[in-house]
Write an enzyme that holds these catalytic residues in place. Structure first.
Site, short mmCIF file in Angstrom:
data_model
loop_
_atom_site.label_atom_id
_atom_site.label_comp_id
_atom_site.label_asym_id
_atom_site.label_seq_id
_atom_site.Cartn_x
_atom_site.Cartn_y
_atom_site.Cartn_z
N HIS A 445 0.89 -1.09 -0.03
CA HIS A 445 0.22 0.14 0.12
C HIS A 445 0.95 1.20 -0.01
O HIS A 445 0.53 2.42 0.48
CB HIS A 445 -0.88 -0.16 1.17
CG HIS A 445 -1.91 -1.22 1.16
ND1 HIS A 445 -2.75 -1.37 2.16
CD2 HIS A 445 -2.25 -2.00 0.36
CE1 HIS A 445 -3.60 -2.48 2.00
NE2 HIS A 445 -3.27 -2.74 0.63
C1 LIG Z 1 0.31 -7.37 -4.79
C2 LIG Z 1 -0.64 -6.22 -4.23
C3 LIG Z 1 -1.55 -6.40 -3.45
C4 LIG Z 1 -2.58 -5.72 -3.09
N1 LIG Z 1 -3.65 -5.80 -2.47
C5 LIG Z 1 -4.56 -4.97 -2.20
C6 LIG Z 1 -5.79 -5.29 -1.74
O1 LIG Z 1 -6.27 -6.60 -1.53
N2 LIG Z 1 -6.94 -4.43 -1.80
C7 LIG Z 1 -6.70 -2.82 -2.00
O2 LIG Z 1 -7.73 -2.28 -1.99
N3 LIG Z 1 -5.22 -2.58 -2.60
C8 LIG Z 1 -4.33 -3.67 -2.62
N4 LIG Z 1 -3.26 -3.29 -3.32
C9 LIG Z 1 -3.15 -2.09 -3.28
C10 LIG Z 1 -3.63 -1.19 -4.64
O3 LIG Z 1 -3.67 -2.35 -5.61
C11 LIG Z 1 -2.79 0.06 -4.85
O4 LIG Z 1 -2.69 1.06 -3.90
C12 LIG Z 1 -3.63 0.71 -6.16
O5 LIG Z 1 -4.17 -0.13 -7.34
C13 LIG Z 1 -2.51 1.83 -6.74
O6 LIG Z 1 -3.48 2.47 -7.76
P1 LIG Z 1 -2.90 3.69 -8.47
O7 LIG Z 1 -3.74 4.27 -9.65
O8 LIG Z 1 -2.02 4.73 -7.62
O9 LIG Z 1 -1.48 3.05 -9.38
P2 LIG Z 1 -1.51 1.51 -10.33
O10 LIG Z 1 -3.10 1.09 -10.23
O11 LIG Z 1 -0.44 1.04 -10.28
O12 LIG Z 1 -1.42 2.22 -11.58
C14 LIG Z 1 -0.43 2.92 -12.50
C15 LIG Z 1 -0.36 2.51 -13.73
O13 LIG Z 1 0.38 3.04 -14.54
C16 LIG Z 1 1.32 2.55 -15.49
N5 LIG Z 1 2.46 3.19 -15.70
C17 LIG Z 1 3.62 3.51 -14.81
N6 LIG Z 1 4.64 4.05 -15.42
C18 LIG Z 1 4.10 4.45 -16.61
C19 LIG Z 1 4.85 5.06 -17.81
N7 LIG Z 1 5.89 5.55 -17.65
N8 LIG Z 1 4.09 5.07 -18.81
C20 LIG Z 1 2.84 4.40 -19.04
N9 LIG Z 1 2.33 3.72 -17.97
C21 LIG Z 1 2.89 3.67 -16.66
C22 LIG Z 1 1.40 1.09 -14.56
O14 LIG Z 1 1.70 0.18 -15.46
C23 LIG Z 1 -0.05 1.05 -13.73
O15 LIG Z 1 -0.90 0.38 -14.90
C24 LIG Z 1 -2.31 -4.17 -3.60
C25 LIG Z 1 -1.11 -3.88 -4.29
C26 LIG Z 1 -0.40 -4.84 -4.84
C27 LIG Z 1 0.64 -4.50 -5.86
#
Ligand SMILES: Cc1cc2nc3c(=O)[nH]c(=O)nc-3n(C[C@H](O)[C@H](O)[C@H](O)COP(=O)(O)OP(=O)(O)OC[C@H]3O[C@@H](n4cnc5c(N)ncnc54)[C@H](O)[C@@H]3O)c2cc1C
Length: 508
Positions: A445
């Site tokens: 997280h």
């Molecule tokens: C293994 C794991 C288990 C988890 N379990 C849970 C759970 O059970 N419940 C829960 O609520 N949360 C859980 N989380 C946390 C939650 O999934 C994350 O906090 C959330 O998904 C983050 O969202 P975000 O939009 O910030 O980033 P992300 O969803 O990671 O989105 C960022 C996106 O940007 C893309 N990206 C990055 N850099 C670039 C670039 N230069 N060019 C183009 N694309 C790019 C990435 O590929 C990614 O798809 C978990 C996370 C992980 C990794």
């Protein structure tokens, strides 16, 4: 949905969203109702990949170290971690537990429209969130938590309520994962373009004749290494939205020339805006785990039950497989199928680290520190959390579970094999404080790096430049709720609707 290799060399859109993840997809989808949108995702599709779609394959992708693997591993101060590299972002590789954020999160995130918060949660939940079938192991944990004082029993709820509850999941009754990519069904197909394997390397800025630099395009690379440029159409209010996640967004700001001067200078990156706060205050909620071996198989479950304590420790459980990837050598004779895990996450946290860019390649990980437990308050929450897990384990409800499933010898064996139990009974010199530090791991997280009031303003606009917002986990001051995905999905939809309605009103 197309491969970036098929994209034209130059293209023009009203909005360019960087990162097809948890927050980026709801934003792009929502904006497409009235404007042309390009969504750029560096990974591939989550569909038709059984490791992603099937709940019981959770975590298999952590063993895939190929350059296109859906999970990109990184290591911080000895703790292995992972970040998404796939459409759907975290929702494609996470453990699927779904629980809405607390009131304080809405305040911190400057989300003031209560109706829109509710509508945004429901917009997501209708498509990708499900109830859970709780069986004997999770039921024992639930009853044990209540007996241990994590009261009341709130039954099933998506809401953040002190006490013990069953939460939702993004897995349906067949164990099939529904990712944020499923929200694309809401998109307006006219004028919406989604490119996969499109890694953004740089955001472009115009300075000439302007008081502030203005973002006007992005450079992205396809899998053949070919560069493409996407520009904003020349219309007032068009914007680039950076949603590349807690590691990706601060990294890309720095690679584009917005960040601490010393870091940009060290890599010869031309400064667009000196901004010392980019990459600051990175945090990861520490997780500590208790493995409970069982002489019989425990039914497989990912997170279903959570204990929300009043002192800031969240207690969750899984069973029947090693989702936390702990080293089970201490429990000879037991396999993860024969046991369950109870773990506790410290909320907040107060302990912070930072993010630095390692090189100029956007595909590589930046360098991150989280400095787990440097703040004493985090350590105290961990200690109290472990004490609560022990009380849960020693509760009558849990004894009933043990008695129903184990012989006396098994129970004796079990009690001998749980070092935490020994610690609690004073049979070891190791303190629980030291134990927390020694066994810390991640619940994935991690957040921060582009905080509100420091890097972005209350409307998520990057301070000091025009036409650029950051909206994702990098903006969070604390990890919201027990688990952050619900809040981030809601944030994406909320901000998409807000941007759209303000713009439509302004253009009337
Ligand atoms: C293994 C794991 C288990 C988890 N379990 C849970 C759970 O059970 N419940 C829960 O609520 N949360 C859980 N989380 C946390 C939650 O999934 C994350 O906090 C959330 O998904 C983050 O969202 P975000 O939009 O910030 O980033 P992300 O969803 O990671 O989105 C960022 C996106 O940007 C893309 N990206 C990055 N850099 C670039 C670039 N230069 N060019 C183009 N694309 C790019 C990435 O590929 C990614 O798809 C978990 C996370 C992980 C990794």
């Amino acid at each position: 949905m197309h491969e970036a290799t098929k994209a034209s060399k130059v293209s023009f859109f009203d909005y360019i969203v960087i990162g097809g993840g948890t927050t980026g997809i709801p934003i792009a989808t929502t904006l497409s109702a009235n404007y042309s949108v390009l969504l750029l995702e560096r990974g591939g599709s989550p569909y038709n990949d059984a490791n992603i779609t099937n709940a019981s394959n959770f975590g298999l992708y952590f063993f895939d170290t190929s350059p296109d693997a859906p999970a990109q591993q990184f290591m911080t101060q000895g703790v292995p971690n992972a970040r998404a590299r796939v459409l759907g972002g975290g929702t494609s590789i996470n453990a699927g537990f779904y629980s809405r954020g607390e009131e304080q999160f809405n305040k911190d995130a400057k989300l003031t429209d209560v109706d829109l918060i509710q509508e945004s949660y429901e917009w997501t939940e209708k498509v990708m969130v499900f109830g859970q079938d709780v069986q004997s192991w999770q039921s024992a944990v639930r009853a044990g938590l209540v007996e241990a004082g994590v009261k009341p029993d709130n039954g099933f709820s998506y809401d953040h309520l002190v006490g013990t509850k069953v939460g939702g999941a993004i897995f349906d009754e067949n164990g099939t994962r529904h990712t944020a990519a499923d929200l694309l069904q809401y998109a307006n197909p006219n004028g919406f373009s989604l490119l996969l394997h499109a890694t953004v390397h740089k955001i472009l800025f115009k300075h000439k004749g302007r008081s502030k630099p203005r973002a006007y395009g992005v450079v992205f690379e396809d899998t053949f290494g070919k560069k493409h440029v996407a520009y904003l159409k020349r219309r007032k209010n068009n914007e680039i939205i950076l949603s590349a996640g807690a590691l990706g967004s601060p990294q890309l700001l720095m690679l584009s020339g917005i960040g601490p001067k010393d870091q940009l200078d060290a890599l010869n990156i031309k400064i667009v805006l000196e901004q010392p706060f980019v990459g600051q205050d990175m945090a990861d909620n520490p997780l500590n785990v208790l493995f409970i071996p069982s002489p019989i198989s425990v039914e497989r479950s990912l997170v279903q039950v959570v204990g929300i304590t009043p002192f800031g420790s969240y207690i969750e459980a899984s069973g029947g497989f090693n989702i936390i990837f702990v080293n089970l050598s201490d429990y000879q004779g037991y396999t993860p199928e024969m046991g369950g895990f109870i773990y506790e996450k410290v909320n907040g946290p107060l302990s912070k680290g930072d993010l630095k860019i390692a090189n100029r390649n956007a595909s590589d990980n930046p360098l991150v520190t989280f400095n787990y437990f440097t703040e004493p308050e985090d350590l105290q929450k961990c200690v109290k959390g472990i004490e609560t897990i022990l009380k849960t384990f020693n509760s009558e409800a849990f004894s009933n579970y043990k008695l129903a499933n184990m012989t006396d010898k098994d129970i004796l064996d079990l009690n001998m094999k749980i070092p935490y139990n020994l610690i609690a009974h004073g049979n070891t010199s190791t303190s629980l404080e030291q134990h927390c530090k020694d066994t810390v791991r991640t619940i994935w997280h991690y957040h921060g790096g582009c905080h509100i009031g420091k890097v972005i303003d209350d409307e998520y606009k990057v301070i000091g430049v025009d036409s650029l917002r950051v909206i994702d986990g990098s903006t969070l001051l604390n990890s919201p709720g027990t688990n952050p995905q619900a809040s981030l999905l809601m944030l994406g939809r909320y901000m998409g609707v807000t941007i759209l309605s303000q713009r439509i009103a302004g253009e009337k």
